[in-house]
Design an enzyme around this catalytic site. Sequence first.
Site, PDB file in Angstrom:
ATOM      1  N   CYS A  87       0.767  -1.255   0.000  1.00  0.00           N
ATOM      2  CA  CYS A  87       0.000   0.000   0.000  1.00  0.00           C
ATOM      3  C   CYS A  87       0.797   1.305   0.000  1.00  0.00           C
ATOM      4  O   CYS A  87       0.688   2.109  -0.922  1.00  0.00           O
ATOM      5  CB  CYS A  87      -0.906   0.046   1.224  1.00  0.00           C
ATOM      6  SG  CYS A  87      -1.790  -1.465   1.605  1.00  0.00           S
ATOM      7  N   HIS A 145      -2.839   7.324   4.534  1.00  0.00           N
ATOM      8  CA  HIS A 145      -1.641   6.488   4.657  1.00  0.00           C
ATOM      9  C   HIS A 145      -0.352   7.219   4.263  1.00  0.00           C
ATOM     10  O   HIS A 145       0.680   6.597   4.083  1.00  0.00           O
ATOM     11  CB  HIS A 145      -1.796   5.219   3.776  1.00  0.00           C
ATOM     12  CG  HIS A 145      -1.051   4.030   4.334  1.00  0.00           C
ATOM     13  ND1 HIS A 145      -0.799   2.892   3.603  1.00  0.00           N
ATOM     14  CD2 HIS A 145      -0.498   3.830   5.553  1.00  0.00           C
ATOM     15  CE1 HIS A 145      -0.127   2.037   4.349  1.00  0.00           C
ATOM     16  NE2 HIS A 145       0.057   2.578   5.524  1.00  0.00           N
TER      17      HIS A 145
HETATM   18 CA    CA Z   1      -2.793  -2.357  -0.649  1.00  0.00          CA
END
Ligand code: CA
Length: 486
Positions: A87, A145
């Site tokens: 990610c 994130h």
């Molecule tokens: Ca991911």
Amino acid sequence: MLFIRTMLLVISASSVLVGQAWASGKLTAEQVSGNSVKPNLVIILTDDQGYNDVGFNGSPDIRTPNIDNIAAQGTRFTNGYVTFPVCGPSRAGLLTGRYQGRFGFTINPTIDPSVEQNGIPTSEKNIAEVLQPAGYKSAIIGKWHMGTHPDLRPNQRGFDFFYGFLSGGHRYFPEELTINDLGDVKNKFDWYKTRLLRNETREDISKYLTDELSDEAVEFIKREKDNPFFLYVAYNAPHAPVQATQEYLDRNQHIKDKKRRTYAAMISSVDDGVGRIMETLQQQGIDDNTLVVFLSDNGGAKTNGSDNGELRGHKNLLFEGGVRVPFAMRWPGKIPAGVDYHQPISSLDIMATIVSQANVDTSDNKPLDGVDLIPFLTGDIKGQPHDVLFWRHVKTDSHALRRGDDKIVHDRQGDYLFDMQNDFVEQDNLLPQKAAQYQTLEKEYQAWEAQLIDAIFPGLNHWPKTTSVKKSKKNKKKNKNKAKQK
Ligand code: CA
């Protein structure tokens, strides 16, 4: 004289056309800037969705009619890549249009809000920061994130609107979101339980998280239809925890395996959201002026019930199953509809495409690694967008390079050379027969790697210091065994 009259006629005719479109709500003052109409950009990013887990890539069991429409009305990429198989770094590459290793984003960042370096450094500009001076309004809805430190949060990084969460994953049911702030997190992954942020303010949700995010995306489009906008819908589905509501489970009763059924149900919710987003663009009369990109941030994970089809490997690996993702783009009248594009392209190209198409001056920026895809898709430029693509994964000591049909991979198990034209499933290692060719490509990789820097922040396990319950049990057992040995 005749020439001047003709020109005047042309000018007044186009003014009338613009005027008409304006009156009908299709164009606005902000969109008609100079002679160019600034296109909107919508990125719909899913999380850990496998290459084969969309209808447009032939999923045998997961139905995604709305996502499929993006490919059917636009271009499907069969060799669409992300820059990292996990990610955080993948998103940093997508959002900056630059290989994230150039600025040390080499790992999923710590969630510790006290770490100032914990995210995209302020020396780098993301898509929203580049588009903001050009009059764009930007929103991120869902998973950020890209830093939890107060200076690195979305509202400080070019986004006018943020609705979502700062961490790399989240639980989906309203009743589970009980933690008020990151400061209250005591155990690892408790950050999956934080209440949602609307800009800087915490609030409760009443629906299944994915549905809630879709609602906000629709509202943002309605609010900002008169501005050029960038809408980044960063769904955390179908990332673990694998959780879905009965409504979506019922739609997937044909899938016998429970985890796969729940995973499919999570994608059903995303697909409904995509349908509502596309419908809203159409209702507002702006879908012809909107570039919509759909992709996953990395390949399907080993544990969430995903399917990467024939591709080798999964999330966290540099084989195709980790980095080749479902990828499609729609822009009516601008790019071909209903066709496949087979040349390798990258998530890096999204930034390069929008700044080029919107005529945004990026001369003050650091050089982008992506390219404007539009002339390649229309055939105005022949050849391939990228001679070569690179991947570096420091934590697993692995790297990869693709040049044309050649791909090399290095990991802790060995070195590989594959022919992607005849062996995209990466089963036939040609290294023994083509050692010299491998060395040439490896040297090219090393030269690229020399441009990168080391990690600038600690990884996910840095904080909090307490261990999870599961780990504690394991450690107890370990200690017990140690005691026995003594
Ligand atoms: Ca991911």
